[in-house]
Scaffold this motif. Structure first.
Motif, PDB file in Angstrom:
ATOM      1  N   THR A 282       3.597   9.339  -2.995  1.00 54.51           N
ATOM      2  CA  THR A 282       3.661   7.922  -2.632  1.00 54.51           C
ATOM      3  C   THR A 282       4.854   7.604  -1.747  1.00 54.51           C
ATOM      4  O   THR A 282       4.842   6.600  -1.042  1.00 54.51           O
ATOM      5  CB  THR A 282       3.731   7.042  -3.898  1.00 54.51           C
ATOM      6  OG1 THR A 282       4.775   7.538  -4.735  1.00 54.51           O
ATOM      7  CG2 THR A 282       2.418   7.079  -4.655  1.00 54.51           C
ATOM      8  N   ASP A 283       5.896   8.447  -1.799  1.00 57.01           N
ATOM      9  CA  ASP A 283       7.060   8.162  -0.948  1.00 57.01           C
ATOM     10  C   ASP A 283       6.960   8.883   0.404  1.00 57.01           C
ATOM     11  O   ASP A 283       7.881   8.817   1.207  1.00 57.01           O
ATOM     12  CB  ASP A 283       8.374   8.513  -1.669  1.00 57.01           C
ATOM     13  CG  ASP A 283       8.493  10.005  -1.959  1.00 57.01           C
ATOM     14  OD1 ASP A 283       7.549  10.762  -1.632  1.00 57.01           O
ATOM     15  OD2 ASP A 283       9.521  10.420  -2.517  1.00 57.01           O
ATOM     16  N   HIS A 284       5.822   9.575   0.610  1.00 64.13           N
ATOM     17  CA  HIS A 284       5.575  10.270   1.877  1.00 64.13           C
ATOM     18  C   HIS A 284       6.651  11.290   2.209  1.00 64.13           C
ATOM     19  O   HIS A 284       6.947  11.543   3.363  1.00 64.13           O
ATOM     20  CB  HIS A 284       5.401   9.261   3.029  1.00 64.13           C
ATOM     21  CG  HIS A 284       4.168   8.427   2.867  1.00 64.13           C
ATOM     22  ND1 HIS A 284       3.490   7.875   3.917  1.00 64.13           N
ATOM     23  CD2 HIS A 284       3.482   8.064   1.770  1.00 64.13           C
ATOM     24  CE1 HIS A 284       2.446   7.197   3.478  1.00 64.13           C
ATOM     25  NE2 HIS A 284       2.428   7.297   2.166  1.00 64.13           N
ATOM     26  N   ARG A 285       7.238  11.859   1.188  1.00 65.03           N
ATOM     27  CA  ARG A 285       8.232  12.913   1.377  1.00 65.03           C
ATOM     28  C   ARG A 285       7.740  14.170   0.658  1.00 65.03           C
ATOM     29  O   ARG A 285       6.867  14.095  -0.188  1.00 65.03           O
ATOM     30  CB  ARG A 285       9.607  12.481   0.839  1.00 65.03           C
ATOM     31  CG  ARG A 285      10.218  11.327   1.645  1.00 65.03           C
ATOM     32  CD  ARG A 285      11.444  10.781   0.938  1.00 65.03           C
ATOM     33  NE  ARG A 285      12.441  11.832   0.709  1.00 65.03           N
ATOM     34  CZ  ARG A 285      13.255  11.855  -0.350  1.00 65.03           C
ATOM     35  NH1 ARG A 285      13.193  10.920  -1.274  1.00 65.03           N
ATOM     36  NH2 ARG A 285      14.123  12.821  -0.498  1.00 65.03           N
TER      37      ARG A 285
ATOM     38  N   ASP B  33      -9.342  13.928   0.684  1.00 66.73           N
ATOM     39  CA  ASP B  33      -9.918  12.733   0.065  1.00 66.73           C
ATOM     40  C   ASP B  33      -8.928  11.571   0.022  1.00 66.73           C
ATOM     41  O   ASP B  33      -9.307  10.417  -0.070  1.00 66.73           O
ATOM     42  CB  ASP B  33     -10.371  13.038  -1.368  1.00 66.73           C
ATOM     43  CG  ASP B  33     -11.527  14.016  -1.382  1.00 66.73           C
ATOM     44  OD1 ASP B  33     -12.186  14.151  -0.331  1.00 66.73           O
ATOM     45  OD2 ASP B  33     -11.760  14.649  -2.422  1.00 66.73           O
ATOM     46  N   TYR B  34      -7.651  11.910   0.043  1.00 65.45           N
ATOM     47  CA  TYR B  34      -6.624  10.878  -0.058  1.00 65.45           C
ATOM     48  C   TYR B  34      -5.566  11.118   1.007  1.00 65.45           C
ATOM     49  O   TYR B  34      -5.444  12.211   1.537  1.00 65.45           O
ATOM     50  CB  TYR B  34      -5.933  10.921  -1.433  1.00 65.45           C
ATOM     51  CG  TYR B  34      -6.865  10.800  -2.578  1.00 65.45           C
ATOM     52  CD1 TYR B  34      -7.213   9.552  -3.092  1.00 65.45           C
ATOM     53  CD2 TYR B  34      -7.400  11.940  -3.172  1.00 65.45           C
ATOM     54  CE1 TYR B  34      -8.088   9.451  -4.155  1.00 65.45           C
ATOM     55  CE2 TYR B  34      -8.273  11.839  -4.244  1.00 65.45           C
ATOM     56  CZ  TYR B  34      -8.613  10.594  -4.726  1.00 65.45           C
ATOM     57  OH  TYR B  34      -9.463  10.499  -5.777  1.00 65.45           O
ATOM     58  N   GLN B  35      -4.789  10.091   1.273  1.00 66.71           N
ATOM     59  CA  GLN B  35      -3.642  10.272   2.139  1.00 66.71           C
ATOM     60  C   GLN B  35      -2.572  11.020   1.363  1.00 66.71           C
ATOM     61  O   GLN B  35      -2.190  10.590   0.273  1.00 66.71           O
ATOM     62  CB  GLN B  35      -3.112   8.899   2.562  1.00 66.71           C
ATOM     63  CG  GLN B  35      -3.045   8.770   4.059  1.00 66.71           C
ATOM     64  CD  GLN B  35      -2.257   7.556   4.473  1.00 66.71           C
ATOM     65  OE1 GLN B  35      -1.998   6.667   3.685  1.00 66.71           O
ATOM     66  NE2 GLN B  35      -1.886   7.539   5.733  1.00 66.71           N
ATOM     67  N   LEU B  36      -2.118  12.121   1.884  1.00 64.52           N
ATOM     68  CA  LEU B  36      -1.124  12.960   1.222  1.00 64.52           C
ATOM     69  C   LEU B  36      -1.511  13.273  -0.219  1.00 64.52           C
ATOM     70  O   LEU B  36      -0.704  13.174  -1.131  1.00 64.52           O
ATOM     71  CB  LEU B  36       0.264  12.310   1.283  1.00 64.52           C
ATOM     72  CG  LEU B  36       0.890  12.333   2.680  1.00 64.52           C
ATOM     73  CD1 LEU B  36       2.275  11.674   2.652  1.00 64.52           C
ATOM     74  CD2 LEU B  36       1.029  13.762   3.198  1.00 64.52           C
TER      75      LEU B  36
END
Ligand SMILES: [Zn+2]
Length: 177
Positions: free
Chosen positions: A97-100, A129-132
């Motif tokens: 969720t923090d894109h790290r 299926d999902y972003q990251l």
């Protein structure tokens, strides 16, 4: 019989404590309030499994899924303890969720370190299926269905992975953010 010989519950004081043998250890469980006494590790696991049952989650994947969900910057997307009936293997799916990538590095390094102790070959797969989104799963070998022994060994791995991550997350190489 003198009172001292009767097993009393430390929490509710009820005389309803029954011994239960769980994986070679003795747990004393109060039939009245559900309090458990015994080796801390095992009591923790049994409490999580009870929690899983109450939530309708798989007792096999719940401890690990909960651990991963509690990692900062990580959100659980789904988990399965596998199904003997359907022949499916367990997995834990999560997103960053923090894109790290730091938690991915923690998990990747952990899986590398415990690799030889696991009975199955595990991988962290990027899922579109999902972003990251990622899935911690056993390496697919082309078969749709797996036999009960394979599923059970993967379930034991799930618990070992959970235990190992608990220990690793306190070590100096584990990225804290
Ligand atoms: Zn009690």
């Amino acid at each position: 019989m003198p009172e001292t010989n009767v097993e009393r519950c430390e929490v509710c004081g009820n005389h309803a404590v029954v011994p239960r043998r769980v994986s070679d250890s003795l747990i004393r469980e109060c039939e009245f309030c559900g309090n458990m006494e015994g080796p801390t590790d095992l009591v923790e696991l049994l409490e999580l499994q009870r929690e899983a049952e109450e939530l309708g989650c798989s007792e096999h994947s719940y401890p690990l899924a909960k651990f991963i969900d509690n990692l900062p910057g990580v959100k659980l997307l789904g988990d399965s303890g596998g199904s003997r009936k359907l022949g499916t293997m367990p997995f834990v799916a999560f997103e960053l969720t923090d894109h790290r990538t730091w938690q991915l590095e923690n998990l990747g390094q952990s899986m590398r370190l415990m690799r030889t102790e696991l009975s199955r070959e595990w991988m962290i797969e990027f899922t579109i299926d999902y972003q990251l989104g990622f899935e911690l799963r056993t390496r697919p070998d082309g078969r749709k269905s797996h036999d009960p022994n394979e599923i059970e060994s993967a379930r034991r791995d799930l618990l070992l992975i959970w235990r190992k991550l608990q220990g690793y997350s306190n070590l100096s190489w584990w990225k804290q953010g």
